[in-house]
Design a protein around this motif. Structure first.
Motif, PDB file in Angstrom:
ATOM      1  N   SER A 153      -4.043   0.766   3.619  1.00  0.00           N
ATOM      2  CA  SER A 153      -4.450   2.151   3.448  1.00  0.00           C
ATOM      3  C   SER A 153      -4.923   2.325   2.014  1.00  0.00           C
ATOM      4  CB  SER A 153      -3.266   3.088   3.743  1.00  0.00           C
ATOM      5  OG  SER A 153      -2.271   2.961   2.742  1.00  0.00           O
ATOM      6  N   ALA A 154      -5.178   3.545   1.648  1.00  0.00           N
ATOM      7  CA  ALA A 154      -5.589   3.828   0.270  1.00  0.00           C
ATOM      8  C   ALA A 154      -4.395   4.257  -0.577  1.00  0.00           C
ATOM      9  CB  ALA A 154      -6.660   4.915   0.272  1.00  0.00           C
TER      10      ALA A 154
ATOM     11  N   ASP B 241      -1.513   8.188   3.963  1.00  0.00           N
ATOM     12  CA  ASP B 241      -2.637   7.270   4.090  1.00  0.00           C
ATOM     13  C   ASP B 241      -3.315   6.978   2.760  1.00  0.00           C
ATOM     14  OD1 ASP B 241      -2.319   6.979   6.820  1.00  0.00           O
ATOM     15  OD2 ASP B 241      -3.575   8.710   7.265  1.00  0.00           O
ATOM     16  N   GLU B 242      -3.044   7.806   1.762  1.00  0.00           N
ATOM     17  CA  GLU B 242      -3.656   7.608   0.445  1.00  0.00           C
ATOM     18  C   GLU B 242      -2.776   8.224  -0.625  1.00  0.00           C
ATOM     19  OE1 GLU B 242      -6.608  11.467   0.457  1.00  0.00           O
ATOM     20  OE2 GLU B 242      -7.428   9.520   0.956  1.00  0.00           O
TER      21      GLU B 242
ATOM     22  N   ASP C 222       0.679  15.622  -6.295  1.00  0.00           N
ATOM     23  CA  ASP C 222      -0.014  14.675  -5.409  1.00  0.00           C
ATOM     24  C   ASP C 222       0.780  13.399  -5.169  1.00  0.00           C
ATOM     25  OD1 ASP C 222      -2.094  16.448  -5.348  1.00  0.00           O
ATOM     26  OD2 ASP C 222      -3.300  15.395  -6.840  1.00  0.00           O
ATOM     27  N   ILE C 223       1.978  13.317  -5.747  1.00  0.00           N
ATOM     28  CA  ILE C 223       2.791  12.108  -5.681  1.00  0.00           C
ATOM     29  C   ILE C 223       3.811  12.235  -4.552  1.00  0.00           C
ATOM     30  CG2 ILE C 223       4.301  10.552  -6.964  1.00  0.00           C
ATOM     31  CD1 ILE C 223       1.362  11.133  -8.125  1.00  0.00           C
ATOM     32  N   THR C 224       3.905  11.220  -3.725  1.00  0.00           N
ATOM     33  CA  THR C 224       4.915  11.167  -2.677  1.00  0.00           C
ATOM     34  C   THR C 224       6.081  10.333  -3.182  1.00  0.00           C
ATOM     35  OG1 THR C 224       3.231  11.298  -0.946  1.00  0.00           O
ATOM     36  CG2 THR C 224       5.405  10.457  -0.298  1.00  0.00           C
ATOM     37  N   VAL C 225       7.268  10.937  -3.206  1.00  0.00           N
ATOM     38  CA  VAL C 225       8.484  10.224  -3.598  1.00  0.00           C
ATOM     39  C   VAL C 225       9.357  10.114  -2.354  1.00  0.00           C
ATOM     40  CG1 VAL C 225      10.530  10.200  -5.067  1.00  0.00           C
ATOM     41  CG2 VAL C 225       8.367  11.137  -5.940  1.00  0.00           C
TER      42      VAL C 225
END
Length: 111
Positions: A70-71, A38-39, A10-13
């Motif tokens: 954003s979240a 966005d989150e 779930d992590i964006t790098v």
């Protein structure tokens, strides 16, 4: 400047590789805005950023503001000494969660 997005669960790098200056900043800003979710948790890896000018600082500030609206939660990792010095001298370090690794960023933002 090369900008790459990688998902780790779930992590964006987002990794930035090269110079972030007045020549590359407009394109990098567009790419970051398009890649920014966005989150969730976003870790911006600057370990391969060889140079950052005031135009680069502006890009980081805009991404910070995007996260605020954003979240998404944002952390920076891998700050090269020169980039860290510039961000510290200009007060930019105070805006960001700065961590030593991607894993530390995930932990710091998962609270």
């Amino acid at each position: 400047m090369d900008v790459r997005k990688q998902l780790r669960g779930d992590i964006t790098v987002i990794t930035m590789d090269g110079r972030l200056d007045s020549e590359t900043a407009p394109r990098v800003q567009q790419e970051l805005q398009a890649l920014f979710p966005d989150e969730g948790v976003v870790v911006l890896d600057l370990s391969r950023t060889s140079y950052m000018s005031s135009a680069g600082l502006r890009v980081l500030l805009l991404i910070y503001r995007q996260a605020q609206h954003s979240a998404a939660r944002l952390a920076l990792t891998g700050l090269p000494p020169d980039v860290r010095e510039i961000m510290d001298a200009t007060g930019f370090l105070g805006f960001f969660t700065v961590v030593g690794s991607i894993e530390e960023g995930v932990e710091a933002l998962s609270v």
